[in-house]
Design a protein around this motif. Structure first.
Motif, PDB file in Angstrom:
ATOM      1  N   MET A 182       0.829  -1.200   0.000  1.00  0.00           N
ATOM      2  CA  MET A 182       0.000   0.000   0.000  1.00  0.00           C
ATOM      3  C   MET A 182       0.868   1.256   0.000  1.00  0.00           C
ATOM      4  O   MET A 182       0.609   2.207  -0.751  1.00  0.00           O
ATOM      5  N   THR A 183       1.913   1.264   0.826  1.00  0.00           N
ATOM      6  CA  THR A 183       2.807   2.415   0.898  1.00  0.00           C
ATOM      7  C   THR A 183       3.511   2.654  -0.435  1.00  0.00           C
ATOM      8  O   THR A 183       3.634   3.794  -0.903  1.00  0.00           O
ATOM      9  N   PHE A 184       3.963   1.562  -1.050  1.00  0.00           N
ATOM     10  CA  PHE A 184       4.631   1.677  -2.356  1.00  0.00           C
ATOM     11  C   PHE A 184       3.691   2.280  -3.393  1.00  0.00           C
ATOM     12  O   PHE A 184       4.071   3.191  -4.141  1.00  0.00           O
ATOM     13  N   LEU A 185       2.469   1.790  -3.438  1.00  0.00           N
ATOM     14  CA  LEU A 185       1.498   2.318  -4.393  1.00  0.00           C
ATOM     15  C   LEU A 185       1.165   3.782  -4.096  1.00  0.00           C
ATOM     16  O   LEU A 185       0.958   4.576  -5.013  1.00  0.00           O
ATOM     17  N   LEU A 186       1.139   4.124  -2.809  1.00  0.00           N
ATOM     18  CA  LEU A 186       0.830   5.501  -2.432  1.00  0.00           C
ATOM     19  C   LEU A 186       1.958   6.453  -2.844  1.00  0.00           C
ATOM     20  O   LEU A 186       1.717   7.628  -3.130  1.00  0.00           O
ATOM     21  N   VAL A 187       3.182   5.938  -2.874  1.00  0.00           N
ATOM     22  CA  VAL A 187       4.314   6.752  -3.330  1.00  0.00           C
ATOM     23  C   VAL A 187       4.258   6.946  -4.843  1.00  0.00           C
ATOM     24  O   VAL A 187       4.493   8.054  -5.350  1.00  0.00           O
ATOM     25  N   ALA A 218       1.588   6.423  -6.932  1.00  0.00           N
ATOM     26  CA  ALA A 218       0.318   6.899  -7.505  1.00  0.00           C
ATOM     27  C   ALA A 218       0.399   8.355  -7.966  1.00  0.00           C
ATOM     28  O   ALA A 218       0.010   8.666  -9.105  1.00  0.00           O
ATOM     29  N   PRO A 219       0.893   9.287  -7.142  1.00  0.00           N
ATOM     30  CA  PRO A 219       1.006  10.670  -7.613  1.00  0.00           C
ATOM     31  C   PRO A 219       2.026  10.836  -8.731  1.00  0.00           C
ATOM     32  O   PRO A 219       1.883  11.715  -9.584  1.00  0.00           O
ATOM     33  N   ILE A 220       3.052   9.981  -8.742  1.00  0.00           N
ATOM     34  CA  ILE A 220       4.034  10.036  -9.831  1.00  0.00           C
ATOM     35  C   ILE A 220       3.372   9.639 -11.143  1.00  0.00           C
ATOM     36  O   ILE A 220       3.546  10.298 -12.178  1.00  0.00           O
ATOM     37  N   ILE A 221       2.586   8.558 -11.102  1.00  0.00           N
ATOM     38  CA  ILE A 221       1.864   8.114 -12.301  1.00  0.00           C
ATOM     39  C   ILE A 221       0.873   9.179 -12.755  1.00  0.00           C
ATOM     40  O   ILE A 221       0.767   9.482 -13.957  1.00  0.00           O
ATOM     41  N   GLY A 229      -1.217  11.170   3.477  1.00  0.00           N
ATOM     42  CA  GLY A 229      -1.002  10.265   4.605  1.00  0.00           C
ATOM     43  C   GLY A 229       0.354   9.594   4.565  1.00  0.00           C
ATOM     44  O   GLY A 229       0.669   8.769   5.425  1.00  0.00           O
ATOM     45  N   LEU A 230       1.176   9.937   3.566  1.00  0.00           N
ATOM     46  CA  LEU A 230       2.526   9.379   3.490  1.00  0.00           C
ATOM     47  C   LEU A 230       3.405   9.910   4.617  1.00  0.00           C
ATOM     48  O   LEU A 230       3.224  11.039   5.079  1.00  0.00           O
ATOM     49  N   GLY A 235       7.467  13.638  -4.053  1.00  0.00           N
ATOM     50  CA  GLY A 235       7.346  15.035  -4.453  1.00  0.00           C
ATOM     51  C   GLY A 235       8.528  15.519  -5.267  1.00  0.00           C
ATOM     52  O   GLY A 235       8.361  16.220  -6.280  1.00  0.00           O
ATOM     53  N   LEU A 236       9.740  15.166  -4.840  1.00  0.00           N
ATOM     54  CA  LEU A 236      10.939  15.598  -5.572  1.00  0.00           C
ATOM     55  C   LEU A 236      11.008  14.954  -6.954  1.00  0.00           C
ATOM     56  O   LEU A 236      11.431  15.590  -7.932  1.00  0.00           O
TER      57      LEU A 236
END
Length: 369
Positions: free
Chosen positions: A96-101, A103-106, A140-141, A150-151
């Protein structure tokens, strides 16, 4: 704020506590609320993407519509809803954490491809600014994971706007300014949010410690004793473990207070506590029961081992030269747990054994089965 709390408060850096055990405890404390937060915000964000797609489909250029639909209707909402689902399964926490990281990149890469189809600057680029802010303050990250995501978005968007799908100078400057603004606000907001959570956690830890600790000696108090003894009684029944209970009472302690005053009495209690700490095992639990009475809960012992420990402590106290008051002695009452024991029954036996020691001349050790 206590000195210990100040020291702990200063013991974390930008990303984590220096004490790995404290960091893990913080993570466990925060995890339930984070999972609820992540699930709710993922569902909300997926819904907003679907609404955005519905609103814009009537005026987005026809050649861009299939791509926008793929990103805003299928790809990003699917990942977000999957994250919301995984938040309910603890075993899938790292996935879940990996996907949350990512998801915004995608979502950002999809946005960059979409805006590359437009000629020059477009309002669709504002989605990038919102995504960056979302990553740090809403997603929630953890701060470190938000910073990575973000970077990556910022660098990718900058390279894209400059080299891959170049904007004119004016558009690039404006776009870059709003990217930096979003990143700056995001980093500051994310850092302050995580710092406030750490402060709340540390304050909670301090209050819990105060609630279960004797302020003078630093030992556990009666509140904590009830929890520890209840846990051990339960374990002893489940795993057939044996543990011992030693009740100790400093002999003629009232005379110290009457002769030298309560401050000297407090010093004696602190010295006595240090003796107990030096001559017990790390697995033993020492409790200040009240006044000059103490309890030691000793795990995985039989009668002989418990008697040996008690006698060793008695001799160490007898040989110790206390400041101001000189020599003092201690009386001890011992017992082992039984299958039928509850808190009151095992305490009563230890207390009766202590009573025997005091009434047989003090500075004695007695065991009651």
């Amino acid at each position: 704020m206590s000195t210990d709390y100040k020291n702990i408060f200063c013991s974390y850096n930008l990303f984590a506590f220096k004490d790995s055990k404290l960091q893990e405890k913080f993570n466990e404390w925060r995890r339930p609320s984070r999972l609820k937060h992540i699930s709710a915000i993922s569902i909300l964000t997926a819904s907003l993407y679907l609404i955005f797609s519905y609103i814009t489909r009537s005026f987005i250029p026809a050649d861009i519509l299939p791509l926008a639909t793929l990103v805003h209707v299928y790809l990003v909402p699917f990942i977000l809803l999957l994250i919301a689902l995984l938040a309910h399964f603890r075993v899938r926490y790292y996935l879940m954490t990996f996907l949350l990281v990512i998801a915004p990149i995608i979502a950002s890469v999809g946005n960059m491809i979409i805006i590359s189809k437009f000629d020059g600057y477009t309002t669709y680029q504002t989605e990038l600014y919102l995504i960056i802010f979302w990553v740090f303050t809403v997603s929630g990250l953890k701060f470190i994971h938000a910073l990575i995501s973000g970077l990556f978005i910022y660098v990718s968007a900058t390279i894209s706007a400059y080299a891959i799908y170049p904007l004119n100078t004016e558009a690039f400057v404006l776009h870059h300014f709003w990217m930096i603004a979003s990143l700056s606000f995001g980093i500051l907001g994310g850092y302050l949010l995580e710092s406030s959570q750490k402060t709340i956690f540390l304050k909670k830890e301090e209050l819990e410690k105060i609630a279960i600790t004797d302020r003078l000696t630093g030992l556990y108090n009666r509140v904590m004793f009830d929890k520890v003894i209840s846990d051990e009684l339960e374990k002893s029944k489940r795993y057939k473990r044996t543990f011992g209970l030693i009740m100790l009472d400093i002999d003629f302690f009232k005379d110290i207070n009457d002769t030298y005053g309560h401050l000297v009495g407090d010093d004696v209690l602190i010295e006595f506590t240090n003796i107990l700490k030096r001559h017990t095992r790390s697995s033993d639990t020492i409790i200040r029961w009240g006044g000059e009475e103490f309890i030691i809960l000793s795990l995985e012992v039989n009668k002989e081992a418990l008697m040996t420990l008690a006698e060793h402590i008695r001799k160490q106290v007898q040989e110790h030269d206390f400041k101001t008051v000189g020599k003092k002695t201690v009386s001890l009452g011992l017992t082992l747990n039984k299958k039928t024991d509850n808190i009151n029954s095992i305490l009563q036996r230890a207390d009766q054994a202590l009573y025997l020691s005091k009434n047989s001349g003090r500075n004695k050790t007695n065991f009651l089965a």
